[in-house]
Design an enzyme around this catalytic site. Structure first.
Site, PDB file in Angstrom:
ATOM      1  N   HIS A   1       0.840  -1.198   0.000  1.00  0.00           N
ATOM      2  CA  HIS A   1       0.000   0.000   0.000  1.00  0.00           C
ATOM      3  C   HIS A   1       0.878   1.253   0.000  1.00  0.00           C
ATOM      4  O   HIS A   1       0.659   2.175  -0.790  1.00  0.00           O
ATOM      5  CB  HIS A   1      -0.911  -0.009   1.235  1.00  0.00           C
TER       6      HIS A   1
ATOM      7  N   ARG B   1       5.016  10.207  -5.897  1.00  0.00           N
ATOM      8  CA  ARG B   1       6.448  10.279  -6.222  1.00  0.00           C
ATOM      9  C   ARG B   1       6.823   9.065  -7.066  1.00  0.00           C
ATOM     10  O   ARG B   1       7.388   8.082  -6.553  1.00  0.00           O
ATOM     11  CB  ARG B   1       7.304  10.264  -4.939  1.00  0.00           C
TER      12      ARG B   1
ATOM     13  N   ASP C   1     -10.547   2.293   8.269  1.00  0.00           N
ATOM     14  CA  ASP C   1     -10.135   3.679   8.509  1.00  0.00           C
ATOM     15  C   ASP C   1     -10.577   4.525   7.312  1.00  0.00           C
ATOM     16  O   ASP C   1      -9.793   4.819   6.411  1.00  0.00           O
ATOM     17  CB  ASP C   1      -8.611   3.707   8.686  1.00  0.00           C
TER      18      ASP C   1
HETATM   19 CA    CA Z   1      -5.110   4.179   7.831  1.00  0.00          CA
END
Ligand code: CA
Length: 419
Positions: A128, A137, A227
């Protein structure tokens, strides 16, 4: 394996716990909290098949304070597990009394498994981190500290919600590349993050680090954790101090804490590729190298509003694995978090960070699945998604299986974007 609670032959007098595909056989026994009616007290229970054993009604505990259980010594924790296992086992003399302490999971509300004290989110998913780094980048996706420091930031516990909730699409400052100034608007790039939540057991005194050798005695167990992230808010606000309002509007945690004792058969070695640096000594131990990782299979399921309206089942959009995705182990996160003397408490939550594999169908976020929103994913019913739309429900699932042991599951972690 000397722990008899893990014996794959062990069965329960709770019939649904013996079904081959249950997340909660007698070998699992995860802890959580439930409410029998709205506004009622949160009661502590252990999941068993399709039911919950009310621990106070069974006479196993005399309180409803999950932090007391989280704060038990490893020895006391194991004794409690052995007691519950013995009482739920086929032929137990406790059946007559304990059968009156069972409630059906479908008849209660499952809550956040404990009051979350503090919440820290890490970034241990190296695939990830690499994929997201590439979007920003292309030549230098991983920053130089990544392979030395478990990267993390302090999040907010106030908006960690129980599975099954709905949340409003958050407002925030958005600035598109072709505009000179930001505007306040609802996020247009709402995303999920497939994570494992680590629930801390016994804490440490400020100034006294938890060493890598002690770390697992201070970890109570694992949950699923989503999240939620607003990528457009994040892109504008994250420099120089990192995530803020892009992350703290909502997170979802699964109702059951699967203990390290139940996860014992599913350990894996922690290994680094040969060309990568070995961690500094405070992040190394023989046990951590031999068995510090946990083999948890993970899935992301999406059900859109249109799918709900036409009675279609949710669709699996990604599959990943904790051990394969994580560059650091749970013990290393605890050792690192406290090496400076930071005090941690029972009930602290550590998010792992997004757990993606290397392939697109293993991505733990839409940011990766869609290459930054450029390539929508196609759903079986003809719909497409770059980021989440109102009415979308995301459900995370997790389970462990290994030849010679009983399969166990982490349950589900589900929430809906209300709009
Ligand atoms: Ca997270």
């Amino acid at each position: 394996m000397t722990d008899t609670t893990l014996d794959p032959q062990l069965t329960s007098w709770v019939a649904s716990a013996n079904h081959a595909d249950t997340d909660f056989p007698i070998q699992n026994l995860p802890f959580g909290r439930f409410q029998t009616h709205e506004g009622g007290e949160w009661r502590i229970g252990v999941a068993i098949g399709e039911h919950i054993l009310d621990l106070q009604k069974a006479g196993v505990i005399q309180h409803q304070d999950m932090h007391t259980i989280l704060g038990l010594s490893q020895e006391a924790r194991r004794a409690l597990r052995a007691r519950i296992s013995a009482g739920l086992a086929t032929g137990s003399a406790d059946e007559a009394v304990w059968s009156k302490a069972l409630v059906a999971q479908s008849e209660v509300t499952l809550g956040v498994p404990c009051d979350i004290r503090d919440y820290t989110d890490f970034y241990v998913g190296i695939h990830h981190a690499t994929a997201v780094g590439k979007l920003f980048r292309p030549d230098n996706p991983l920053l130089p500290n990544y392979k030395w420091v478990p990267i993390g930031y302090h999040g907010r516990a106030s908006t960690v919600y129980a599975s099954g909730h709905q949340f409003k699409r958050p407002m925030g400052q958005l600035k598109t590349p072709d505009s000179d100034t930001p505007t306040l608007a609802p996020t247009q790039r709402l995303d999920l993050e497939l994570e494992i939540g680590i629930i801390m057991g016994r804490g440490n005194a400020g100034g006294t680090p938890i060493t890598i050798d002690q770390a697992e005695a201070h970890i109570f167990g694992l949950t699923l954790f989503n999240d939620w992230s607003a990528r457009d808010i994040q892109a504008w606000e994250y420099q120089p101090l990192g995530p803020f309002l892009a992350k703290n509007f909502a997170s979802t945690i699964s109702p059951w804490i699967v203990t390290l004792e139940a996860l014992e058969p599913f350990r894996k070695p922690f290994q680094r590729p040969n060309h990568d640096p070995q961690p500094l000594p405070y992040l190394c131990s023989e046990h951590n190298s031999a068995a510090g990782a946990f083999d948890v299979s993970l899935e992301v399921w999406l059900q859109t509003a249109q799918m709900k309206a036409s009675g279609q089942a949710p669709e699996c959009i990604a599959r990943s694995n904790f051990a394969d995705a994580a560059y650091w182990t749970a013990a290393q996160l605890v050792a690192h978090h406290t090496v400076n003397g930071c005090a941690m408490s029972a009930g602290d939550l550590l998010g792992s960070g997004t757990l993606s594999g290397t392939a697109r169908e293993q991505a733990g976020s839409l940011l990766e699945m869609t290459n930054g929103g450029k390539n929508p994913i196609a759903l079986a019913n003809g719909e497409q998604r770059t980021f989440l739309l109102d009415g979308d429900t995301i459900t995370l699932k997790g389970y462990c299986h290994r030849e010679g042991f009983k399969r166990i599951g982490l349950g589900v972690c589900s929430a809906t974007v209300a709009g």
